[in-house]
Design a protein around this motif. Structure first.
Motif, PDB file in Angstrom:
ATOM      1  N   PRO A 176     -12.017   0.983   1.679  1.00 20.56           N
ATOM      2  CA  PRO A 176     -13.421   1.255   1.329  1.00 20.56           C
ATOM      3  C   PRO A 176     -14.427   0.584   2.254  1.00 20.56           C
ATOM      4  CG  PRO A 176     -12.407  -0.257  -0.246  1.00 20.56           C
ATOM      5  CD  PRO A 176     -11.306   0.278   0.611  1.00 20.56           C
ATOM      6  N   ASP A 177     -13.979  -0.458   2.995  1.00 21.86           N
ATOM      7  CA  ASP A 177     -14.923  -1.100   3.913  1.00 21.86           C
ATOM      8  C   ASP A 177     -15.181  -0.255   5.154  1.00 21.86           C
ATOM      9  OD1 ASP A 177     -12.599  -1.373   5.409  1.00 21.86           O
ATOM     10  OD2 ASP A 177     -12.474  -3.546   5.178  1.00 21.86           O
ATOM     11  N   GLY A 178     -14.366   0.788   5.376  1.00 23.49           N
ATOM     12  CA  GLY A 178     -14.582   1.695   6.502  1.00 23.49           C
ATOM     13  C   GLY A 178     -14.321   1.094   7.863  1.00 23.49           C
ATOM     14  N   LYS A 179     -13.638  -0.056   7.925  1.00 20.90           N
ATOM     15  CA  LYS A 179     -13.449  -0.748   9.204  1.00 20.90           C
ATOM     16  C   LYS A 179     -12.117  -0.449   9.878  1.00 20.90           C
ATOM     17  CE  LYS A 179     -16.431  -4.639   7.936  1.00 20.90           C
ATOM     18  NZ  LYS A 179     -16.506  -6.119   7.732  1.00 20.90           N
ATOM     19  N   ALA A 180     -11.239   0.259   9.182  1.00 22.49           N
ATOM     20  CA  ALA A 180      -9.908   0.502   9.745  1.00 22.49           C
ATOM     21  C   ALA A 180      -9.829   1.882  10.395  1.00 22.49           C
ATOM     22  CB  ALA A 180      -8.841   0.387   8.664  1.00 22.49           C
ATOM     23  N   THR A 181      -9.202   1.930  11.558  1.00 19.08           N
ATOM     24  CA  THR A 181      -8.918   3.200  12.230  1.00 19.08           C
ATOM     25  C   THR A 181      -7.590   3.728  11.705  1.00 19.08           C
ATOM     26  OG1 THR A 181     -10.077   2.542  14.247  1.00 19.08           O
ATOM     27  CG2 THR A 181      -8.453   4.318  14.439  1.00 19.08           C
ATOM     28  N   ILE A 182      -7.575   4.974  11.232  1.00 16.41           N
ATOM     29  CA  ILE A 182      -6.356   5.543  10.672  1.00 16.41           C
ATOM     30  C   ILE A 182      -5.520   6.180  11.779  1.00 16.41           C
ATOM     31  CG2 ILE A 182      -5.388   7.232   9.062  1.00 16.41           C
ATOM     32  CD1 ILE A 182      -7.842   6.919   7.352  1.00 16.41           C
ATOM     33  N   ARG A 183      -4.250   5.807  11.805  1.00 19.94           N
ATOM     34  CA  ARG A 183      -3.307   6.394  12.748  1.00 19.94           C
ATOM     35  C   ARG A 183      -2.104   6.902  11.979  1.00 19.94           C
ATOM     36  NH1 ARG A 183      -4.039   1.614  17.133  1.00 19.94           N
ATOM     37  NH2 ARG A 183      -5.772   2.531  18.248  1.00 19.94           N
ATOM     38  N   ASP A 189       0.816  -1.220   0.000  1.00 22.26           N
ATOM     39  CA  ASP A 189       0.000   0.000   0.000  1.00 22.26           C
ATOM     40  C   ASP A 189       0.849   1.270   0.000  1.00 22.26           C
ATOM     41  OD1 ASP A 189      -2.315  -1.475  -0.016  1.00 22.26           O
ATOM     42  OD2 ASP A 189      -2.667  -1.331   2.142  1.00 22.26           O
ATOM     43  N   PHE A 190       2.157   1.133  -0.203  1.00 22.36           N
ATOM     44  CA  PHE A 190       3.031   2.306  -0.280  1.00 22.36           C
ATOM     45  C   PHE A 190       2.829   2.992  -1.636  1.00 22.36           C
ATOM     46  CE2 PHE A 190       6.663   1.155   2.898  1.00 22.36           C
ATOM     47  CZ  PHE A 190       5.715   0.767   3.831  1.00 22.36           C
ATOM     48  N   VAL A 191       2.996   4.302  -1.666  1.00 23.22           N
ATOM     49  CA  VAL A 191       2.827   5.068  -2.903  1.00 23.22           C
ATOM     50  C   VAL A 191       3.986   6.058  -3.049  1.00 23.22           C
ATOM     51  CG1 VAL A 191       1.366   6.720  -4.152  1.00 23.22           C
ATOM     52  CG2 VAL A 191       0.311   4.862  -2.839  1.00 23.22           C
ATOM     53  N   LEU A 192       4.504   6.177  -4.260  1.00 26.75           N
ATOM     54  CA  LEU A 192       5.546   7.148  -4.566  1.00 26.75           C
ATOM     55  C   LEU A 192       4.955   8.334  -5.310  1.00 26.75           C
ATOM     56  CD1 LEU A 192       8.428   4.854  -5.914  1.00 26.75           C
ATOM     57  CD2 LEU A 192       8.041   5.629  -3.572  1.00 26.75           C
ATOM     58  N   ALA A 193       5.449   9.524  -4.994  1.00 23.52           N
ATOM     59  CA  ALA A 193       5.140  10.726  -5.766  1.00 23.52           C
ATOM     60  C   ALA A 193       6.407  11.094  -6.522  1.00 23.52           C
ATOM     61  CB  ALA A 193       4.705  11.870  -4.857  1.00 23.52           C
ATOM     62  N   ILE A 230       7.053  10.052  -0.357  1.00 23.36           N
ATOM     63  CA  ILE A 230       6.691   8.650  -0.174  1.00 23.36           C
ATOM     64  C   ILE A 230       5.562   8.553   0.846  1.00 23.36           C
ATOM     65  CG2 ILE A 230       7.446   6.366   0.577  1.00 23.36           C
ATOM     66  CD1 ILE A 230      10.237   7.011  -0.259  1.00 23.36           C
ATOM     67  N   LEU A 231       4.545   7.796   0.490  1.00 18.28           N
ATOM     68  CA  LEU A 231       3.482   7.434   1.427  1.00 18.28           C
ATOM     69  C   LEU A 231       3.761   6.024   1.913  1.00 18.28           C
ATOM     70  CD1 LEU A 231       0.655   7.422   2.809  1.00 18.28           C
ATOM     71  CD2 LEU A 231      -0.274   6.717   0.590  1.00 18.28           C
ATOM     72  N   MET A 232       3.987   5.867   3.212  1.00 20.74           N
ATOM     73  CA  MET A 232       4.173   4.555   3.826  1.00 20.74           C
ATOM     74  C   MET A 232       2.880   4.230   4.568  1.00 20.74           C
ATOM     75  SD  MET A 232       8.036   5.393   5.135  1.00 20.74           S
ATOM     76  CE  MET A 232       7.882   7.163   4.829  1.00 20.74           C
ATOM     77  N   SER A 233       2.101   3.353   4.001  1.00 20.21           N
ATOM     78  CA  SER A 233       0.774   3.054   4.531  1.00 20.21           C
ATOM     79  C   SER A 233       0.622   1.550   4.671  1.00 20.21           C
ATOM     80  CB  SER A 233      -0.302   3.611   3.575  1.00 20.21           C
ATOM     81  OG  SER A 233      -1.604   3.275   4.010  1.00 20.21           O
ATOM     82  N   THR A 234       0.093   1.107   5.785  1.00 22.04           N
ATOM     83  CA  THR A 234      -0.083  -0.330   5.986  1.00 22.04           C
ATOM     84  C   THR A 234      -1.290  -0.602   6.876  1.00 22.04           C
ATOM     85  OG1 THR A 234       1.038  -2.352   6.734  1.00 22.04           O
ATOM     86  CG2 THR A 234       1.457  -0.353   7.989  1.00 22.04           C
ATOM     87  N   GLY A 290      -7.464  -7.378  17.733  1.00 21.13           N
ATOM     88  CA  GLY A 290      -8.764  -7.597  17.125  1.00 21.13           C
ATOM     89  C   GLY A 290      -9.310  -6.426  16.333  1.00 21.13           C
ATOM     90  N   ALA A 291      -8.608  -5.275  16.369  1.00 19.04           N
ATOM     91  CA  ALA A 291      -9.074  -4.085  15.645  1.00 19.04           C
ATOM     92  C   ALA A 291      -8.232  -3.887  14.385  1.00 19.04           C
ATOM     93  CB  ALA A 291      -8.970  -2.851  16.530  1.00 19.04           C
ATOM     94  N   GLN A 292      -8.860  -3.400  13.323  1.00 21.76           N
ATOM     95  CA  GLN A 292      -8.159  -3.117  12.081  1.00 21.76           C
ATOM     96  C   GLN A 292      -7.560  -1.707  12.150  1.00 21.76           C
ATOM     97  OE1 GLN A 292      -7.595  -5.183   9.402  1.00 21.76           O
ATOM     98  NE2 GLN A 292      -8.417  -6.744  10.791  1.00 21.76           N
ATOM     99  N   ILE A 293      -6.258  -1.616  11.925  1.00 22.78           N
ATOM    100  CA  ILE A 293      -5.531  -0.347  12.007  1.00 22.78           C
ATOM    101  C   ILE A 293      -4.917  -0.025  10.650  1.00 22.78           C
ATOM    102  CG2 ILE A 293      -3.674   0.913  13.158  1.00 22.78           C
ATOM    103  CD1 ILE A 293      -5.963   0.111  15.028  1.00 22.78           C
ATOM    104  N   ARG A 294      -5.011   1.212  10.242  1.00 24.98           N
ATOM    105  CA  ARG A 294      -4.280   1.713   9.079  1.00 24.98           C
ATOM    106  C   ARG A 294      -3.262   2.721   9.607  1.00 24.98           C
ATOM    107  NH1 ARG A 294      -3.019   0.640   4.090  1.00 24.98           N
ATOM    108  NH2 ARG A 294      -5.169  -0.073   3.757  1.00 24.98           N
ATOM    109  N   ASN A 295      -1.975   2.355   9.532  1.00 21.37           N
ATOM    110  CA  ASN A 295      -0.933   3.247  10.019  1.00 21.37           C
ATOM    111  C   ASN A 295      -0.292   3.961   8.838  1.00 21.37           C
ATOM    112  OD1 ASN A 295       0.579   3.943  12.634  1.00 21.37           O
ATOM    113  ND2 ASN A 295       2.233   3.593  11.184  1.00 21.37           N
ATOM    114  N   VAL A 296      -0.119   5.279   8.968  1.00 24.24           N
ATOM    115  CA  VAL A 296       0.303   6.105   7.840  1.00 24.24           C
ATOM    116  C   VAL A 296       1.493   6.974   8.228  1.00 24.24           C
ATOM    117  CG1 VAL A 296      -0.399   7.971   6.287  1.00 24.24           C
ATOM    118  CG2 VAL A 296      -2.042   6.193   6.930  1.00 24.24           C
ATOM    119  N   ARG A 297       2.448   7.063   7.325  1.00 16.77           N
ATOM    120  CA  ARG A 297       3.532   8.028   7.458  1.00 16.77           C
ATOM    121  C   ARG A 297       3.807   8.609   6.076  1.00 16.77           C
ATOM    122  NH1 ARG A 297       9.278   6.879  10.408  1.00 16.77           N
ATOM    123  NH2 ARG A 297       7.835   6.723  12.155  1.00 16.77           N
TER     124      ARG A 297
END
Length: 216
Positions: A113-120, A58-62, A71-75, A81-88
């Protein structure tokens, strides 16, 4: 997935073939902004290969004219038990205030798109530009991680001064200590919101990283 281009900036998914260029970008950015940390190529590869990063899927380069400018470092992973989306997000000092980070955050908005992950957002405390970005997006500081480093020479000196019943030895040569390292990691970081347990693959990769040091 195809990402739109805008003002000569192209966004595209990261691949393993980009490792050397991504490392060079991070080292150059750190040279210009001492609040950032350089990432030599083997260290970067180890980071991307960590179980929680899923090989940077899920990493993206600009890029601008084929040169990495951010660089987007996203995972996404599961924690207690909780879904986490960690972003740098790292934007090169020469390319800030061009709306690049905003565009990368829009990519993040569409990654679950499922809306189940908490973004950190993961931002070292000294990283002024990154802190400004995440606060502008409504994030608030919740945890502070202090990073401490000692050279092998310093550890050897400690070993020489330690009581005989407290030997200090290099983990790099003692893979039988995997279980102990996992237990220590859980003890130290288990209470943090984004904790993920180390896997056997993580341990094996870290042991072979040039310059790796861990002592028990």
């Amino acid at each position: 997935m195809r990402y739109p281009t805008h003002v000569a900036i192209a966004l595209r998914p990261y691949t393993d073939a980009d490792a050397a260029r991504a490392s060079a970008y991070l080292c150059d950015a750190a040279r210009l902004d001492d609040t950032l940390r350089p990432a030599p190529v083997e260290e970067w590869r180890t980071f991307v290969a960590s179980s929680f990063n899923h090989d940077g899927r899920d990493f993206v380069l600009a890029e601008e004219d084929g040169v990495i400018v951010a660089i987007l470092m996203s995972t996404r992973y599961e924690s207690r038990g909780a879904q986490i989306r960690n972003v740098r997000i790292s934007v090169h000092p020469h390319h800030r205030r061009r709306g690049i980070a905003t565009r990368l955050m829009k990519i993040v908005d569409g990654q679950d798109p499922d809306g189940k992950a908490t973004i950190r957002a993961s931002v070292p405390g000294s990283w002024v530009a990154g802190t400004h970005l995440v606060k502008s997006r409504g994030f608030e500081p919740r945890d502070t991680d202090l990073e401490m480093r000692l050279s092998e020479q310093a550890w050897q000196q400690m070993d020489a001064q330690a009581p005989c019943e407290m030997p200090i030895r290099s983990y790099a040569h003692c893979p039988q200590d995997d279980e102990a390292w996992v237990a220590l990691s859980a003890e130290a970081y288990g209470d943090t919101p984004d904790y993920t347990a180390l896997t056997p693959g993580d341990l094996a990769t870290l042991r072979t990283e040039p310059g790796f040091g861990l002592w028990f």
